[in-house]
Scaffold this active site. Structure first.
Site, PDB file in Angstrom:
ATOM      1  N   THR A 159       0.925  -4.433   4.375  1.00 38.82           N
ATOM      2  CA  THR A 159       0.714  -4.836   5.508  1.00 38.82           C
ATOM      3  C   THR A 159      -0.029  -6.249   5.721  1.00 38.82           C
ATOM      4  OG1 THR A 159      -1.411  -3.774   5.361  1.00 38.82           O
ATOM      5  CG2 THR A 159       0.441  -2.625   6.445  1.00 38.82           C
TER       6      THR A 159
ATOM      7  N   THR B 189       0.832  -1.147   0.074  1.00 45.57           N
ATOM      8  CA  THR B 189      -0.094  -0.123  -0.049  1.00 45.57           C
ATOM      9  C   THR B 189       0.776   1.261   0.174  1.00 45.57           C
ATOM     10  OG1 THR B 189      -1.951  -1.069   0.985  1.00 45.57           O
ATOM     11  CG2 THR B 189      -1.720   1.226   1.254  1.00 45.57           C
TER      12      THR B 189
END
EC number: 3.5.1.1
Length: 336
Positions: free
Chosen positions: A92, A19
């Site tokens: 993540t 991300t």
């Protein structure tokens, strides 16, 4: 220490996507930023360090698998001698798996290897990326050897990190272990005393990807073990109930477990509960599992149990040897 110009610590920034490096596309967010582009957005947070960058992947972390773990570990093994610390940016979603496996593969790494990312892309005006990177660089310059996750001003040992929130900035928690450090008004505050490795660094990157994770549900069909046996899996991690239990009335998981173990497959049992240790010796159901040859995971995270089993099987697939590995605490992954 590998000081650069003006006595500054030398830090290597390795990027893998995630991300933090993503931009909007027609198919949703996708990791596109290069390491150079990411570095250019860091502003003053690297002022106190001499930073070099390396582009490794541009991957969503859902696509980071054992082959990528080996590439990451190999990249670090080839370069660590030239730096005081390494910062690895990563998506993540599977970060805890990567931090766990790197903790095992990078045996006795003498510098900090710090993994971080963000819940919002670095290009987003409200991103948490800069804050996480600021902490990651500070930890990478700390001299504390080992693998760590830095997120939301917390430093977590690599084998104790678990993602607990899908979107919140406080996304990671240290499970069954204190933080390695925190970042507060006093700066980077270490909460343990780092110890330099006694042995030389060793890259142990042979892995067995044939490991399956099962989360028990009431009434689970025991025939799933027959399927795993037919699929040539070499290891199984079972998230059992509570402190340690598997059902054996009507649907007898215990007998199937015995068949699996007798076939040479290592079965590691731990708890579905996130916190506190499992102990299969407490209840009858758990004792039956141990009698059939299951290996206790105690207070390990699921991510650490799965990756340690892959790593242990990669070194030696003999069940007795794998059992010895799980009876050894290498990097704080288990309390024995």
């Amino acid at each position: 220490m590998m000081y650069g110009e003006d006595g500054m610590k030398k830090i290597l920034l390795i990027t893998t996507g995630g991300t933090i490096a993503s931009e909007p596309t027609e198919e949703g967010l996708a990791p596109t930023l290069t390491s150079g582009e990411l570095y250019a957005l860091l502003g003053g947070i690297t002022t106190n360090y001499e930073v070099e960058t390396y582009d490794l992947f541009h991957l969503d972390s859902s696509n980071i698998q054992p082959e990528e773990w080996q590439q990451i570990a190999g990249c670090i093994a080839q370069r660590y001698r030239n730096y005081d610390g390494i910062v690895l940016t990563h998506g993540t979603d599977t970060m805890a798996y990567t931090s766990s496996i790197l903790s095992f593969m990078l045996r006795d790494i003498p510098i900090p290897v710090v993994i971080t990312g963000s819940q919002l892309p670095i290009l987003h005006p409200l991103s948490d990326a800069l804050e996480n990177l600021r902490g990651a660089f500070a930890m990478a310059a700390s001299g504390a050897p080992g693998v760590f996750v830095v997120f939301n001003r917390k430093v977590i040992f690599g084998t104790r990190a678990v993602k607990i929130r899908t979107t919140g900035f406080d996304a990671f928690e240290s499970v069954n272990s204190e933080y390695a450090a925190v970042i507060n008004a006093q700066g980077l505050q270490m909460l343990y005393k780092p110890v330099m490795p006694v042995n030389e660094f060793c890259l142990e990157d042979k892995l067995c990807g044939d490991v399956f994770l099962i989360k028990l549900t009431p009434g689970l069909n025991p025939e799933i073990f027959d399927m795993l046996l037919q699929m040539n899996y070499k290891g199984i991690v079972i998230e059992a109930f509570g402190a340690g239990g598997l059902h054996f009335i009507r649907r007898d998981l215990i007998s199937k477990l015995q068949k699996i173990v007798e076939s040479g497959i290592t079965v590691v049992v731990c708890s579905q509960c996130l916190y506190e240790r499992s102990d299969f010796s407490i209840y009858q159901a758990g004792q039956k599992a141990l009698e059939k040859g299951a290996v206790q995971g105690y207070d390990m995270t699921t991510e650490a149990a799965v990756t340690k089993l892959m790593w242990a099987l990669g070194k030696n697939s003999a069940p007795a040897e794998v059992r010895k590995e799980f009876a050894t605490n290498y990097v704080g992954e288990i309390t024995l």
